[in-house]
Design a protein around this motif. Structure first.
Motif, short mmCIF file in Angstrom:
data_model
loop_
_atom_site.label_atom_id
_atom_site.label_comp_id
_atom_site.label_asym_id
_atom_site.label_seq_id
_atom_site.Cartn_x
_atom_site.Cartn_y
_atom_site.Cartn_z
N TRP A 1 0.76 -1.17 0.01
CA TRP A 1 -0.04 0.01 0.29
C TRP A 1 0.88 1.24 -0.06
CZ3 TRP A 1 -0.44 3.76 3.75
CH2 TRP A 1 0.30 3.41 5.11
N THR A 2 0.37 2.35 -0.52
CA THR A 2 0.98 3.68 -0.52
C THR A 2 -0.08 4.74 0.00
OG1 THR A 2 2.06 2.95 -2.54
CG2 THR A 2 1.85 5.43 -2.12
N SER A 3 0.56 5.51 1.01
CA SER A 3 -0.10 6.62 1.44
C SER A 3 -0.36 7.67 0.59
CB SER A 3 0.79 7.21 2.72
OG SER A 3 0.18 8.34 3.10
N LEU A 4 -1.70 8.32 0.24
CA LEU A 4 -1.79 9.24 -0.32
C LEU A 4 -2.14 10.37 0.22
CD1 LEU A 4 -4.31 7.19 -2.99
CD2 LEU A 4 -1.55 7.89 -3.49
N SER A 5 -2.37 11.60 -0.35
CA SER A 5 -2.52 13.04 0.23
C SER A 5 -3.28 13.06 1.30
CB SER A 5 -2.88 14.12 -0.71
OG SER A 5 -4.22 13.92 -1.26
N ASN A 6 -3.01 13.49 2.69
CA ASN A 6 -3.82 13.85 3.85
C ASN A 6 -4.11 12.62 4.60
OD1 ASN A 6 -4.32 16.48 2.96
ND2 ASN A 6 -6.10 15.90 1.91
N HIS A 7 -3.31 11.44 4.36
CA HIS A 7 -3.56 10.17 5.06
C HIS A 7 -2.96 10.26 6.42
CE1 HIS A 7 -3.92 5.96 5.87
NE2 HIS A 7 -2.64 6.01 6.29
N SER A 8 -3.74 10.23 7.42
CA SER A 8 -3.31 10.32 8.83
C SER A 8 -3.65 9.27 9.67
CB SER A 8 -3.63 11.91 9.33
OG SER A 8 -5.06 11.96 9.46
N ALA A 9 -4.40 8.28 8.92
CA ALA A 9 -5.10 7.17 9.84
C ALA A 9 -4.06 6.39 10.28
CB ALA A 9 -6.12 6.62 8.89
N HIS A 10 -4.57 5.42 11.32
CA HIS A 10 -3.54 4.18 11.90
C HIS A 10 -3.64 3.17 10.82
CE1 HIS A 10 -3.52 6.11 15.89
NE2 HIS A 10 -4.92 6.48 15.57
N LEU A 11 -4.73 3.03 10.21
CA LEU A 11 -5.05 1.82 9.06
C LEU A 11 -4.43 2.55 7.83
CD1 LEU A 11 -8.44 0.42 10.27
CD2 LEU A 11 -6.27 -0.47 10.83
N PRO A 12 -3.85 1.68 7.04
CA PRO A 12 -3.90 -0.07 7.00
C PRO A 12 -2.69 -0.47 7.76
CG PRO A 12 -3.25 0.44 4.82
CD PRO A 12 -3.70 1.81 5.72
N ALA A 13 -1.71 0.50 8.05
CA ALA A 13 -0.46 -0.05 8.44
C ALA A 13 -0.44 -0.71 10.01
CB ALA A 13 0.66 1.24 8.81
#
Length: 192
Positions: free
Chosen positions: A48-60
């Motif tokens: 998976w790749t984080s996209l703009s504004n991603h600040s969630a705990h998931l999916p990591a």
């Protein structure tokens, strides 16, 4: 399906989930609509790749997963955080059953496989071909105005992307050949 993109936000907190994954299992679910009892936390933690504004705990932080319907009922969960869409509530990196939320899932399909038909141009410029000069070759017969070469305008944003246009913006899209409809300007998002 090349990859699957997930987005959610909620009024319950400020975190935003926005990522894409190329994991084979997740891409398969996007096509079939089923996990087939094979869902695993590793499917969500890898590829998976984080996209703009991603600040969630998931999916990591995924530690468990369910094999229920596609992307609705908790396909990936962490400790006290979840992605879920139920009939009366939804979870977005939380487990609360109140507040408003927005959940979106997109798939990215392969671009066209036909050969390119025009050289890259700027997004706001209609494609053109320079006229041929009758003096370029003494053995070349002059071309008539009705048979002069013309560029073919792409019919989709995916065709522009395939041709090397990577900047989002307004592009000219050709109407279907023979339809008699005029070409039109559309906004193409080339970043996702």
């Amino acid at each position: 399906v090349l990859d699957v993109r997930f987005y959610c936000s909620t009024s319950r907190h400020e975190r935003v989930m926005h990522f894409k994954t190329s994991n084979r299992h997740v891409r398969g679910v996007a096509v079939s609509g089923s996990h087939g009892h094979l869902n695993s936390p590793s499917h969500w933690r890898t590829g998976w790749t984080s996209l703009s504004n991603h600040s969630a705990h998931l999916p990591a932080d995924t530690i468990s997963s369910s094999n229920t319907a596609a992307f609705e009922s908790s396909p990936f969960q962490g400790t006290d955080v979840d992605w879920a869409i139920f009939s009366s509530f939804a979870h977005c990196d939380d487990v609360g059953n109140f507040g408003a939320s927005s959940h979106q899932v997109w798939v990215r399909l392969p671009g066209p496989t036909r050969a390119p038909t025009l050289a890259p141009t700027s997004p706001t410029t209609a494609p053109t071909v320079a006229p041929t000069s009758p003096t370029t070759s003494p053995t070349t017969a002059p071309t008539s105005p009705t048979s002069s070469p013309t560029a073919t305008t792409p019919e989709t944003c995916a065709e522009y992307l395939y041709l090397g246009h990577t900047v989002s913006g307004v592009y000219t899209i050709s109407a279907q050949a023979g339809s008699g409809l005029p070409d039109r300007s559309v906004y193409c998002d080339m970043e996702e």
